[in-house]
Motif scaffolding. Sequence first.
Motif, short mmCIF file in Angstrom:
data_model
loop_
_atom_site.label_atom_id
_atom_site.label_comp_id
_atom_site.label_asym_id
_atom_site.label_seq_id
_atom_site.Cartn_x
_atom_site.Cartn_y
_atom_site.Cartn_z
N LEU A 199 43.03 36.15 27.78
CA LEU A 199 43.93 35.50 28.72
C LEU A 199 45.35 35.41 28.17
O LEU A 199 46.32 35.42 28.93
CB LEU A 199 43.40 34.09 29.04
CG LEU A 199 43.95 33.39 30.28
CD1 LEU A 199 43.59 34.20 31.53
CD2 LEU A 199 43.38 31.99 30.39
N ARG B 106 47.14 39.90 31.45
CA ARG B 106 47.62 39.01 32.51
C ARG B 106 48.31 39.80 33.62
O ARG B 106 48.11 39.53 34.82
CB ARG B 106 48.59 37.98 31.92
CG ARG B 106 47.92 36.92 31.04
CD ARG B 106 47.11 35.94 31.88
NE ARG B 106 47.95 35.26 32.83
CZ ARG B 106 48.68 34.19 32.55
NH1 ARG B 106 48.67 33.68 31.31
NH2 ARG B 106 49.42 33.61 33.47
N PHE C 128 45.99 41.46 36.12
CA PHE C 128 45.27 40.59 37.05
C PHE C 128 46.21 39.73 37.89
O PHE C 128 45.76 38.77 38.51
CB PHE C 128 44.29 39.69 36.28
CG PHE C 128 43.10 40.41 35.73
CD1 PHE C 128 41.93 40.50 36.46
CD2 PHE C 128 43.16 41.02 34.49
CE1 PHE C 128 40.82 41.18 35.95
CE2 PHE C 128 42.06 41.70 33.96
CZ PHE C 128 40.90 41.79 34.70
N GLU C 129 47.50 40.07 37.90
CA GLU C 129 48.46 39.23 38.62
C GLU C 129 48.29 39.31 40.13
O GLU C 129 48.84 38.47 40.86
CB GLU C 129 49.88 39.61 38.23
CG GLU C 129 50.30 41.01 38.63
CD GLU C 129 51.73 41.31 38.24
OE1 GLU C 129 52.39 40.39 37.71
OE2 GLU C 129 52.20 42.45 38.47
N LEU D 242 38.02 41.49 32.07
CA LEU D 242 39.02 41.13 31.05
C LEU D 242 38.81 41.94 29.77
O LEU D 242 39.76 42.46 29.18
CB LEU D 242 38.94 39.63 30.73
CG LEU D 242 39.45 38.65 31.79
CD1 LEU D 242 39.15 37.22 31.37
CD2 LEU D 242 40.94 38.82 32.01
N LEU E 236 34.38 32.56 32.24
CA LEU E 236 35.71 32.29 32.76
C LEU E 236 35.80 30.79 33.04
O LEU E 236 35.53 30.34 34.15
CB LEU E 236 35.96 33.10 34.03
CG LEU E 236 37.42 33.30 34.43
CD1 LEU E 236 38.11 34.24 33.45
CD2 LEU E 236 37.51 33.86 35.84
N THR F 47 40.07 30.30 35.11
CA THR F 47 40.02 30.60 36.53
C THR F 47 41.29 30.13 37.22
O THR F 47 41.88 30.85 38.05
CB THR F 47 38.80 29.92 37.18
OG1 THR F 47 37.61 30.33 36.50
CG2 THR F 47 38.67 30.29 38.65
N LEU G 184 44.31 32.45 36.16
CA LEU G 184 44.24 33.81 36.69
C LEU G 184 44.50 33.85 38.21
O LEU G 184 45.17 34.75 38.71
CB LEU G 184 42.88 34.43 36.39
CG LEU G 184 42.69 35.02 34.99
CD1 LEU G 184 41.26 35.52 34.82
CD2 LEU G 184 43.67 36.17 34.74
#
Length: 418
Positions: A265, A271, A274-275, A307, A326, A331, A334
């Motif tokens: 993370l 990051r 997963f934006e 991830l 997660l 959570t 993200l």
Amino acid sequence: MAEFSTLNFFQNIGFVFFFYILLRKQVVLITEPSAVIFIILGFSFSFVWLMYGYSNYTLIIFLHLLTFFLSINFGAAILRLFRMQSLNNTINSLKFCNKGFVFFTWCCFFVVLIANLYHINKAGIAILSESVDEAKTMGFSGGGGLVRRINWSLLYFNFISLFVLYRLKRERSFLVGCLTLALLLLLSGSKGAIISILLLVSVTLASPRFFKGNRRVLNYKLIFFGGVGILFAGFIYFLSSTDVSSALSKLYLRFLYFGDVNLYLANSYVRLSFESLDLFSLLNYIFNPLLGFFRLADYYTPIGVQLVHTFNAGRASVDGDFGPNLSFYATAILFFGDYFGLIFSSGIGVFFGAVRTYALQVKVSRLFRYCLSAYAYFMLYSLVLDPLMFIGRVYDSIILIGTCYLLFFSIRLVMPKK
């Protein structure tokens, strides 16, 4: 990875104690879920501090944890003001007479027992395998996935029901049933089997309506059995280690690794990858376990696995198809971002505090409702570790417990009335 030292260990203790101060009003027994989570999250934050020191990322994680713990107290206060009248009325239709509840409990027990015996016959006993972790991994095939779902939901609920009946009736058959379910958990090779059993016992004894004995003495007993559980976990690690010190190191790392999601993370590349996740993405992940269970859609790859795969992009190997849990703050970050995610963390805390308060105030005379509320409190443990996993287990619980509920009434309908 950063070097571990005695200082790190005392930092762990300090963080755990700090979170205990925030949550002390919500802790009755040392092994109930509210107590276990401040220990787990204390070690998680210790992992963050060890890896990243005083940084912007560390501050963000601390804010999420602080918001969560303060919201638990807020949620408990809200439910006390609410007086729980509407909640009680909602579940009135699910009550059993005592004799009916006993019969229903044994129906659930034999479903769990038959499923596990079938799985043992097909896959063997995991804890007796040469590699326990590998045996657990392979156990998902050949119907093992369904058995895991039963053990993650129906078995836990059934254990609570049998334990409550034993405490009320003092009949050995209920105790034998509890011990049988505990044995099935131990044979599965789970390192946290004894801890899970302690959590199940604690959620039933935490209610002042159910247990009116000396809680200090009870806590001493629970601490002792908690120590036994840690030793059992150490024994599992010893089976795959070269010596005792190596096993102890793995056990200590296991506690720290409740925060292992932060390895991924905190990575800027991960990051950015997963934006695109947002509220609608979260809703898709929430409903996917239900659609997957009925084969209406393919199961999504868990985000923890994604991830790891993203983090390992371009490397020679990827460590299997497994990833970290997660946790609620991961959570939140993200799907909603560093700071808007605080609202999500706060909501999880309020929900946790409200459910715990409700579970501790349900009347014991309503056996089915009492066991359901205790089971709901037990499930909050997985809510903190992984909210998306929690959603899947909620679906499993509704489907499997509901199926046994229907089975019970079907049998009652065909049985001759006296």
